[in-house]
Design an enzyme around this catalytic site. Structure first.
Site, PDB file in Angstrom:
ATOM      1  N   SER A  54      77.878  44.246  45.332  1.00 46.73           N
ATOM      2  CA  SER A  54      77.652  45.168  44.212  1.00 46.73           C
ATOM      3  C   SER A  54      78.822  45.082  43.234  1.00 46.73           C
ATOM      4  O   SER A  54      78.731  45.584  42.113  1.00 46.73           O
ATOM      5  CB  SER A  54      77.485  46.600  44.721  1.00 46.73           C
ATOM      6  OG  SER A  54      78.505  46.927  45.640  1.00 46.73           O
ATOM      7  N   GLU A 191      68.815  49.563  53.727  1.00 46.07           N
ATOM      8  CA  GLU A 191      68.855  50.069  52.348  1.00 46.07           C
ATOM      9  C   GLU A 191      67.456  50.451  51.877  1.00 46.07           C
ATOM     10  O   GLU A 191      66.511  49.654  51.970  1.00 46.07           O
ATOM     11  CB  GLU A 191      69.463  48.991  51.435  1.00 46.07           C
ATOM     12  CG  GLU A 191      69.561  49.449  49.982  1.00 46.07           C
ATOM     13  CD  GLU A 191      70.482  48.593  49.126  1.00 46.07           C
ATOM     14  OE1 GLU A 191      71.176  47.690  49.660  1.00 46.07           O
ATOM     15  OE2 GLU A 191      70.514  48.834  47.901  1.00 46.07           O
TER      16      GLU A 191
END
Ligand code: KIV
Length: 273
Positions: A54, A191
């Site tokens: 990320s 996730e």
């Protein structure tokens, strides 16, 4: 007030994470990508610090995680590893650094351990990456799996929506989690999947399951540090809780600095030599 690191809590290892699961102690995880933030995160008592890919979004300004390179990940990870004393430091293998074959995957994992000082790696996928996971673990490198919404596959999914709502995808996820656990992964990140499924996975596998948008029935939680501190105010998924509005604090502080400089109020007499 003493911090967790000052109170000399033991260093977090993969074995300690497993013990935490066994005794029902939840595992607190966050991302970090730089020395200053990583030191704060570690001092606050986080158990698991992820140098996530990320970084591609929140550090490098890309719209997906695909462009970030292994060299870039190593630079971010090295700064984090230097700062952290207690938490375990886990580093994502970025897109393109492991999908080719298991030999390439191992070479990437070794670079992350040697050049960044990481303690473990994270890798996205299930059955497709079985051989790579086996090879990396057999080289003595702890591996964290990542199932559900795997952002490196965004072009396959076409959306960042919730995964595994359908029976077939949920069944594959469950099998993949069992497989990663049986290969010896020290943890699995889930996730953006239904909380019922995430809880079932956490109950079935022996390794800790860390959720992001996967409900409270798992063994720990992870968020991206900039998101939970309110620095990315345009990112508002349902699963995110904001613990601060640092974006507002930073904007307001910077505005005051500009005004002070323009008004020749900064520096004042005590702020110069
Ligand atoms: O890259 C990342 O930050 C991650 C977390 C969202 C788990 O993979």
């Amino acid at each position: 007030m003493s911090t967790y690191t000052e109170s000399k809590l033991p260093k977090v290892t993969t074995a300690r994470l497993r013990e935490m699961k066994q005794r029902g102690e939840k595992i607190a995880c966050l991302t970090a990508y730089d020395y200053t933030t990583a030191r704060l995160v570690d001092e606050a008592g986080l158990d698991f610090i992820l140098v996530g890919d990320s970084a591609s979004n929140v550090m490098a300004g890309n719209t997906t995680t695909l462009p970030i390179t292994l060299d870039e990940m190593i630079i971010y990870a090295r700064s984090v590893a230097k700062a952290v004393k207690r938490a375990i430091v886990v580093v994502d293998l970025p897109f393109g650094s492991y999908q080719g074959n298991s030999k390439e995957a191992l070479a990437s994992a070794i670079r992350v351990m040697k050049e960044a000082g990481a303690e473990a790696i994270k890798i996205e996928g299930g059955e497709e990456i079985r051989e790579s996971v086996e090879r990396i673990i057999s080289a003595g490198i702890p591996v964290c799996g990542h199932l559900g919404l795997t952002p490196q596959s965004i072009n396959k999914f076409g959306t960042y929506g919730v995964r595994a709502r359908e029976e077939a995808e949920a069944a594959k996820l469950l099998n993949d989690a069992r497989m990663l656990d049986s290969l010896g992964c020290f943890a699995i990140v889930l996730e953006k999947i239904p909380s019922e499924l995430a809880e079932r996975v956490a109950k079935e596998v022996s390794c800790p399951v860390i959720g992001i948008g996967a409900g409270s029935g798992v063994d720990g939680q992870i968020l991206v540090v900039q998101d939970m501190l309110g620095m990315n105010t345009d990112f508002k998924p349902k699963f995110l809780r904001r613990y601060a509005e640092l974006g507002d604090v930073i904007r307001e502080s910077l505005g005051r600095y500009v005004a002070d400089v323009k008004a020749v109020d900064f520096p004042n007499a005590s702020e110069q030599y």
